[in-house]
Design an enzyme around this catalytic site. Structure first.
Site, mmCIF file in Angstrom:
data_model
loop_
_atom_site.group_PDB
_atom_site.id
_atom_site.type_symbol
_atom_site.label_atom_id
_atom_site.label_comp_id
_atom_site.label_asym_id
_atom_site.label_seq_id
_atom_site.Cartn_x
_atom_site.Cartn_y
_atom_site.Cartn_z
ATOM 1 N N HIS A 44 0.498 -2.893 -4.300
ATOM 2 C CA HIS A 44 0.810 -1.915 -5.344
ATOM 3 C C HIS A 44 -0.374 -0.961 -5.438
ATOM 4 O O HIS A 44 -1.286 -1.160 -6.247
ATOM 5 C CB HIS A 44 1.039 -2.639 -6.670
ATOM 6 N N GLU A 75 4.875 -1.314 -3.716
ATOM 7 C CA GLU A 75 5.266 -1.042 -5.092
ATOM 8 C C GLU A 75 4.497 0.161 -5.635
ATOM 9 O O GLU A 75 3.419 0.488 -5.150
ATOM 10 C CB GLU A 75 4.919 -2.238 -5.995
ATOM 11 N N HIS A 201 6.292 -11.286 -11.520
ATOM 12 C CA HIS A 201 5.302 -11.091 -12.580
ATOM 13 C C HIS A 201 5.080 -12.415 -13.311
ATOM 14 O O HIS A 201 5.938 -12.882 -14.056
ATOM 15 C CB HIS A 201 5.692 -9.999 -13.579
#
Length: 252
Positions: A44, A75, A201
């Site tokens: 990310h 991401e 997450h």
């Protein structure tokens, strides 16, 4: 179906960035995780490059050429730097398989909410179309709201990534079963709308198997913080294999 494990390497880069020695190596971490059986690698890259940098994304894409049966997932917020980073790989014909659009702000500590429909639909549609033109699968980071899944599909998404922090926060509390039911309903709504289901997450070795068992059709989990923390104690190989066992336990 098999739920695939994608290892998020942001925290490896975060530790490396505290010094100028190049250690720990992000590409070495990726290699060890892939050798241990991880199905993919996730990064990310944020605009401030506080962990993963653009050079890391390129180096990992080069590495992934040697692993054609694994996936590279990138991401980020497509309204910030994500599309430029991905386009750089596409131009060089380097492997990237999935982009996960996340609605985080530039200085946000960590991702903490999904896209909002119908508010975000108009600005997401051309970005999803562009990613599809590059031959990429698009996943949208979404809260576990069953009513939003049809809208995510209508805007062109291929998958959703369910934001699992509320489930992780409820683990071991009286709210655990209610959260599992909520995520199961959201996943089923996504499947009914024709979407694939990813999740991520704060999933960890304690809560992963129960999630996989209760939530239908999870194609991929992306796990970073807990997995890298475990690897500090157990090593990459043992840690990846432990998470794969959790997935197998949830599927059995």
């Amino acid at each position: 179906m098999t739920t695939k494990l994608s290892v998020n390497l942001n925290k490896v880069a975060l530790v490396r960035n505290t010094r100028h020695l190049g250690i720990p190596s992000v590409t070495r971490a990726a290699t060890l995780c892939l050798q241990a059986g991880a199905h993919g690698i996730t990064v990310h890259p944020r605009p401030d490059e506080r962990h993963i940098r653009t050079d890391d994304v390129r180096d990992l894409a080069l590495l992934m050429q040697a692993w054609p049966d694994r996936e590279f997932n990138i991401e980020g917020n497509p309204l910030h730097n994500l599309m430029d980073v991905v386009h750089g790989l596409v131009e060089k014909k380097l492997p990237v398989h999935q982009v996960t659009f996340v609605p985080d702000s530039e200085g946000q500590f960590t991702s903490d909410h999904g896209w909002n429909f119908p508010f975000d639909a108009q600005r997401l549609r051309p970005l999803i179309d562009q990613a599809h033109a590059w031959g990429l699968r698009v996943s949208l980071f979404m809260d576990a709201d069953p009513t939003a899944m049809a809208a995510a599909r209508a805007v062109g998404a291929d998958r959703v990534e369910l934001y699992t922090e509320p489930y992780a926060a409820a683990w071991g509390t009286p709210q655990q079963d209610a959260q599992l039911a909520r995520f199961a309903q959201a996943a089923q709504a996504a499947l009914d709308a024709g979407l694939g289901v990813n999740a991520g997450h704060d999933l960890n070795r304690d809560n992963l198997a129960a999630f996989i068992q209760a939530v239908p059709g999870v194609a991929e989990v992306s796990i970073g913080h807990a997995l890298i923390a475990d690897a500090l104690e157990l090593g990459y190989c043992a840690t990846v294999q432990a998470y794969l066992r959790c997935i197998d336990q949830g599927r059995s």
